[in-house]
Design an enzyme around this catalytic site. Structure first.
Site, PDB file in Angstrom:
ATOM      1  N   CYS A 142       0.610 -10.271  -6.127  1.00  0.00           N
ATOM      2  CA  CYS A 142       1.373  -9.260  -6.864  1.00  0.00           C
ATOM      3  C   CYS A 142       0.882  -9.154  -8.304  1.00  0.00           C
ATOM      4  O   CYS A 142       0.741 -10.164  -8.997  1.00  0.00           O
ATOM      5  CB  CYS A 142       2.853  -9.632  -6.850  1.00  0.00           C
TER       6      CYS A 142
ATOM      7  N   CYS B  90       3.927 -10.505 -10.733  1.00  0.00           N
ATOM      8  CA  CYS B  90       4.392 -11.887 -10.852  1.00  0.00           C
ATOM      9  C   CYS B  90       3.457 -12.909 -10.210  1.00  0.00           C
ATOM     10  O   CYS B  90       3.739 -14.106 -10.253  1.00  0.00           O
ATOM     11  CB  CYS B  90       5.791 -12.023 -10.255  1.00  0.00           C
TER      12      CYS B  90
ATOM     13  N   CYS C 215      -7.764   5.775   5.014  1.00  0.00           N
ATOM     14  CA  CYS C 215      -6.841   6.590   4.219  1.00  0.00           C
ATOM     15  C   CYS C 215      -7.138   6.525   2.726  1.00  0.00           C
ATOM     16  O   CYS C 215      -6.573   7.288   1.946  1.00  0.00           O
ATOM     17  CB  CYS C 215      -5.405   6.157   4.487  1.00  0.00           C
TER      18      CYS C 215
ATOM     19  N   CYS D  67       7.411  -6.001  -4.042  1.00  0.00           N
ATOM     20  CA  CYS D  67       7.399  -7.454  -4.165  1.00  0.00           C
ATOM     21  C   CYS D  67       8.845  -7.922  -4.188  1.00  0.00           C
ATOM     22  O   CYS D  67       9.652  -7.423  -4.970  1.00  0.00           O
ATOM     23  CB  CYS D  67       6.684  -7.878  -5.441  1.00  0.00           C
TER      24      CYS D  67
ATOM     25  N   CYS E 188       9.690  -9.707  -7.888  1.00  0.00           N
ATOM     26  CA  CYS E 188       9.774  -9.006  -9.180  1.00  0.00           C
ATOM     27  C   CYS E 188      10.043  -7.511  -9.046  1.00  0.00           C
ATOM     28  O   CYS E 188      10.157  -6.817 -10.057  1.00  0.00           O
ATOM     29  CB  CYS E 188       8.518  -9.248 -10.011  1.00  0.00           C
TER      30      CYS E 188
ATOM     31  N   HIS F 141       6.584  -2.117  -7.271  1.00  0.00           N
ATOM     32  CA  HIS F 141       6.296  -1.175  -6.189  1.00  0.00           C
ATOM     33  C   HIS F 141       4.877  -1.424  -5.696  1.00  0.00           C
ATOM     34  O   HIS F 141       3.926  -1.397  -6.478  1.00  0.00           O
ATOM     35  CB  HIS F 141       6.425   0.264  -6.689  1.00  0.00           C
TER      36      HIS F 141
ATOM     37  N   HIS G  19       3.845   1.775   0.726  1.00  0.00           N
ATOM     38  CA  HIS G  19       4.762   2.113   1.810  1.00  0.00           C
ATOM     39  C   HIS G  19       4.269   1.469   3.096  1.00  0.00           C
ATOM     40  O   HIS G  19       3.098   1.123   3.219  1.00  0.00           O
ATOM     41  CB  HIS G  19       4.853   3.629   1.990  1.00  0.00           C
TER      42      HIS G  19
ATOM     43  N   ASP H 216       2.112   3.185  12.271  1.00  0.00           N
ATOM     44  CA  ASP H 216       0.908   3.586  13.006  1.00  0.00           C
ATOM     45  C   ASP H 216      -0.229   2.575  12.834  1.00  0.00           C
ATOM     46  O   ASP H 216      -1.404   2.913  12.904  1.00  0.00           O
ATOM     47  CB  ASP H 216       0.443   4.977  12.551  1.00  0.00           C
TER      48      ASP H 216
ATOM     49  N   ARG I 165       1.371  -0.561   9.390  1.00  0.00           N
ATOM     50  CA  ARG I 165       0.316  -0.350   8.407  1.00  0.00           C
ATOM     51  C   ARG I 165       0.946  -0.379   7.022  1.00  0.00           C
ATOM     52  O   ARG I 165       1.676   0.520   6.651  1.00  0.00           O
ATOM     53  CB  ARG I 165      -0.372   0.995   8.637  1.00  0.00           C
TER      54      ARG I 165
ATOM     55  N   CYS J  51       0.442   0.298   3.513  1.00  0.00           N
ATOM     56  CA  CYS J  51      -0.445   1.132   2.707  1.00  0.00           C
ATOM     57  C   CYS J  51      -0.154   0.828   1.241  1.00  0.00           C
ATOM     58  O   CYS J  51       0.885   1.217   0.725  1.00  0.00           O
ATOM     59  CB  CYS J  51      -0.176   2.595   3.053  1.00  0.00           C
TER      60      CYS J  51
HETATM   61 FE    FE Z   1       5.879  -9.584  -7.906  1.00  0.00          FE
END
Ligand code: FE
Length: 139
Positions: free
Chosen positions: A56, A59, A74, A105, A108, A111, A114, A118, A126, A128
């Site tokens: 991450c 953190c 993708c 995460c 913390c 973001h 997603h 599939d 998956r 992503c």
């Molecule tokens: Fe984190």
């Protein structure tokens, strides 16, 4: 599935907006703290297949291993599964007029991206993930 603020008090690791801005570069900050999405094929890990793990950016928690990384075509790093179910959190995301499952995460709130259904078997999932939300650590 729940919705949750990215700075929810329940996250074990919390920092002020000023601290996040200080720690992260502008792209990392927009992705990690404002759920922005980097442009496909623009990040540093979409075409990266060395052995190691991905931590991450917020953190340092280890999130994904190279073993589960695959080329989904993708333009974003794609993983069949996280290192374990507890390191990531799934949150309902109804933005952009569609219903998706956001991945954060769990420690913390950063973001990450997603998760879609599939992916390859056996997980069928998956993940992503934005390159800007993770940091590679070679074995
Ligand atoms: Fe984190």
């Amino acid at each position: 599935m729940k919705t949750k603020a990215i700075d929810d008090p329940s996250y074990p690791v919390r920092k002020s907006d000023a601290e996040w801005r200080e720690q992260l570069d502008p792209m990392q900050y927009q992705v990690a703290r404002h759920a922005a999405t980097e442009r496909p094929f623009s990040g540093k890990y979409w075409d990266h297949f060395e052995r190691g793990r991905y931590d991450c950016i917020g953190c340092g928690t280890p999130l994904f291993r190279s073993d589960s990384k695959f080329d989904a075509g993708c333009g974003w790093p794609s993983y069949a599964e996280p290192m374990n179910a507890e390191v990531v959190e799934r949150v309902r995301d109804a933005s952009l007029g569609m219903l998706r499952i956001e991945v954060r995460c769990n420690k913390c709130g950063t973001h990450l991206g997603h998760v879609f259904d599939d992916g390859p078997e056996p997980s069928g999932e998956r993940f992503c993930i934005n390159s800007a939300a993770i940091n590679f650590a070679p074995d």
